[in-house]
Scaffold this motif. Structure first.
Motif, mmCIF file in Angstrom:
data_model
loop_
_atom_site.group_PDB
_atom_site.id
_atom_site.type_symbol
_atom_site.label_atom_id
_atom_site.label_comp_id
_atom_site.label_asym_id
_atom_site.label_seq_id
_atom_site.Cartn_x
_atom_site.Cartn_y
_atom_site.Cartn_z
ATOM 1 N N ALA A 13 -7.525 -0.032 7.245
ATOM 2 C CA ALA A 13 -6.679 1.114 7.542
ATOM 3 C C ALA A 13 -5.246 0.803 7.124
ATOM 4 O O ALA A 13 -4.667 -0.206 7.541
ATOM 5 N N LEU A 14 -4.680 1.682 6.320
ATOM 6 C CA LEU A 14 -3.323 1.512 5.797
ATOM 7 C C LEU A 14 -2.486 2.726 6.168
ATOM 8 O O LEU A 14 -2.969 3.855 6.138
ATOM 9 N N ARG A 15 -1.243 2.474 6.522
ATOM 10 C CA ARG A 15 -0.300 3.559 6.788
ATOM 11 C C ARG A 15 0.597 3.701 5.560
ATOM 12 O O ARG A 15 1.320 2.772 5.197
ATOM 13 N N VAL A 60 -8.798 9.763 4.821
ATOM 14 C CA VAL A 60 -7.379 10.097 4.662
ATOM 15 C C VAL A 60 -6.997 11.142 5.687
ATOM 16 O O VAL A 60 -7.739 12.111 5.901
ATOM 17 N N ARG A 61 -5.838 10.933 6.315
ATOM 18 C CA ARG A 61 -5.341 11.886 7.298
ATOM 19 C C ARG A 61 -3.831 12.006 7.165
ATOM 20 O O ARG A 61 -3.129 11.000 7.021
ATOM 21 N N THR A 75 3.978 10.665 6.713
ATOM 22 C CA THR A 75 3.017 9.568 6.726
ATOM 23 C C THR A 75 1.592 10.046 6.516
ATOM 24 O O THR A 75 1.176 11.074 7.048
ATOM 25 N N LEU A 76 0.849 9.257 5.741
ATOM 26 C CA LEU A 76 -0.584 9.419 5.565
ATOM 27 C C LEU A 76 -1.273 8.165 6.085
ATOM 28 O O LEU A 76 -0.776 7.052 5.890
ATOM 29 N N VAL A 111 3.413 1.006 1.697
ATOM 30 C CA VAL A 111 2.059 0.849 2.215
ATOM 31 C C VAL A 111 2.076 -0.283 3.225
ATOM 32 O O VAL A 111 2.509 -1.399 2.915
ATOM 33 N N ARG A 112 1.603 0.016 4.445
ATOM 34 C CA ARG A 112 1.603 -0.976 5.518
ATOM 35 C C ARG A 112 0.196 -1.158 6.073
ATOM 36 O O ARG A 112 -0.580 -0.197 6.141
ATOM 37 N N ASP A 113 -0.123 -2.379 6.430
ATOM 38 C CA ASP A 113 -1.356 -2.649 7.153
ATOM 39 C C ASP A 113 -1.210 -2.052 8.548
ATOM 40 O O ASP A 113 -0.336 -2.446 9.321
#
Length: 452
Positions: A13-15, A60-61, A75-76, A111-113
């Motif tokens: 999951a990535l933010r 994806v959200r 943010t996605l 992109v963040r963990d």
């Protein structure tokens, strides 16, 4: 990352955060994602954006916007472990609403963990001018592993042009072609045919009709045989994607649902939130209240006043979930106690009974898990069944508030107007959040303690 470079990313999951600097004259920016197979979407459902915030696969959200610390972010959440096998690429895009990217300072994608809250990749986009949409980056799969590439490709045709380029069918054009100039006397024109006389032209000879084949009767079914079944009707065509939206701000806080076409059907009021940080205790050194626990439970509620004078509340507390087809014509769909449910919490309002409403106040309370809304990011969306959606984000909370008035819907002569409130309230000692909202908006109800 420089433009065109790539880096491996974990299949987790990535933010994905799009950020920019706010200010006068800066247009609003919206994040979106397209899930591609062979360079195109399979269907319009592979487009995730503000009007279509979640993909059916859960991969994806769209989580929404937040303004804090001199930055605005949209943010996605991308969960690469849930991407379907036929999807090869996830394009992450940005579109400017009300201007160009030349007016947007400090645009970046990060992109963040999501689990570790560590930066995996970042690309700062520079040099924009007249572009109104950008493909900022893309996730792509190579030999079973995922990578992220910094793209930085601009479009001057907005979100419509970008979406259409990847195979999306758009409901309404976002721009029109410029009118063609009318010819003037000084403009040379092409030769024209000389004027024809007023009398009718002589009849033209009619060629003989081609010979028709002889009639042949269709073959008859054997005695007792059943005729073949009729062909199944073709499925109805998919509805095109609607790009229209209405975003309420401090400068433009209200909109008429009636004028937007939302006069009937169901109106869904959605609250979606995320906890940006988790602390213990109070942030006294920074002079603001902070969330205390990770197991946060927010409750979406509504005070209502009907045209006949009846008043009440719809909320999970006391199991007062309301009803959609009888008074109060408002129903709470569920109680999301984690914020992790993709659809968040929803209230549904039956717009077929607009005349039965006088006013509705939608608000949210913290049932447990935090002392205030500080360091929480929440997005409110009002989605009528017919008409453009209305959304807004909550401002940063700087007071120890466990209750926030979100939106006030008022019926004025059949015109239902939505007013953005985004008002944090601080209850007095011993006073419940519900009673605090009641007092602030003059509902005048009697309250008793309740439990879920």
């Amino acid at each position: 990352m420089p433009k065109g470079s790539n880096t491996p990313v974990p299949a987790t999951a990535l933010r994905v955060e799009l950020g920019w600097g706010p200010g006068p004259g800066v247009p609003d920016v919206d994040a979106s994602a397209l899930l591609l197979a062979d360079g195109k979407v399979r269907t319009d459902a592979d487009f995730v954006f503000y009007n279509q915030p979640g993909h059916a696969s859960g991969a994806v959200r769209h989580e929404g916007k937040r303004a804090a610390g001199g930055q605005v972010t949209d943010t996605l959440l991308v969960d690469l472990a849930r991407v379907e096998g036929t999807i090869e690429t996830i394009v992450v895009a940005a579109s400017a609403d009300g201007g160009t990217f030349g007016q947007v300072p400090g645009l970046y994608i990060e992109v963040r963990d999501a689990a570790r809250d560590t930066v995996v990749a970042r690309f700062d986009s520079t040099g924009a001018s007249v572009e109104t949409a950008f493909v900022l980056g893309e996730f792509y799969r190579r030999q079973g592993t995922w990578k992220f590439r910094a793209v930085g490709q601009g479009y001057d045709s907005g979100l419509e042009g970008l979406a259409t380029d990847f195979g999306i069918t758009v409901d309404e054009p976002q721009h029109t072609a410029p009118p063609q100039p009318a010819p003037t006397a000084s403009t040379p024109s092409a030769p024209t045919t000389p004027p024809q006389p007023a009398y009718p032209a002589p009849p033209q000879p009619v060629p003989p009709a081609p010979p028709q084949p002889a009639y042949t009767a269709p073959p008859q079914s054997p005695y007792g045989a059943q005729p073949p079944p009729p062909a199944a009707p073709a499925p109805p065509p998919a509805q095109p994607v609607r790009l229209t939206k209405v975003t309420l701000t401090k400068a433009s806080p209200s909109v008429s649902l009636t004028k937007q076409g939302g006069t009937s059907g169901a109106l869904r009021v959605n609250l979606n939130w995320q906890v940006r940080k988790q602390f213990s205790g109070w942030g006294g050194k920074r002079g603001r209240a902070v969330a205390m626990h990770s197991d946060l439970d927010l409750d979406l509620c509504a005070l209502y006043e009907l045209a006949d004078g009846r008043k009440g509340v719809v909320q999970a507390l006391g199991n007062a979930y309301g009803a959609l087809h009888q008074p109060p014509y408002i129903h709470l769909d569920g109680d999301d106690r984690t914020g992790a449910v993709a659809t968040g919490e929803n209230l549904t309002v039956n717009l077929d009974h607009i005349r039965d409403f006088r006013r509705i106040l939608v608000f949210v309370t913290i049932y447990e898990g935090a002392r205030s809304f500080a360091d929480l990011h929440a997005t409110v969306t009002l989605q009528p069944q017919y008409g453009a959606p209305v959304d807004f984000s909550l401002d940063e909370c700087t007071v120890p508030s466990p209750v926030c008035a979100l939106a006030l819907l008022t019926n004025t002569g059949g015109d239902l107007v939505v007013q953005r409130e985004a008002r944090y309230l601080v209850p007095e000692r011993g006073v419940s959040p519900q009673r605090t909202v009641d007092h602030a908006y003059g509902w005048g109800m009697n309250w008793t303690p309740g439990r879920k």
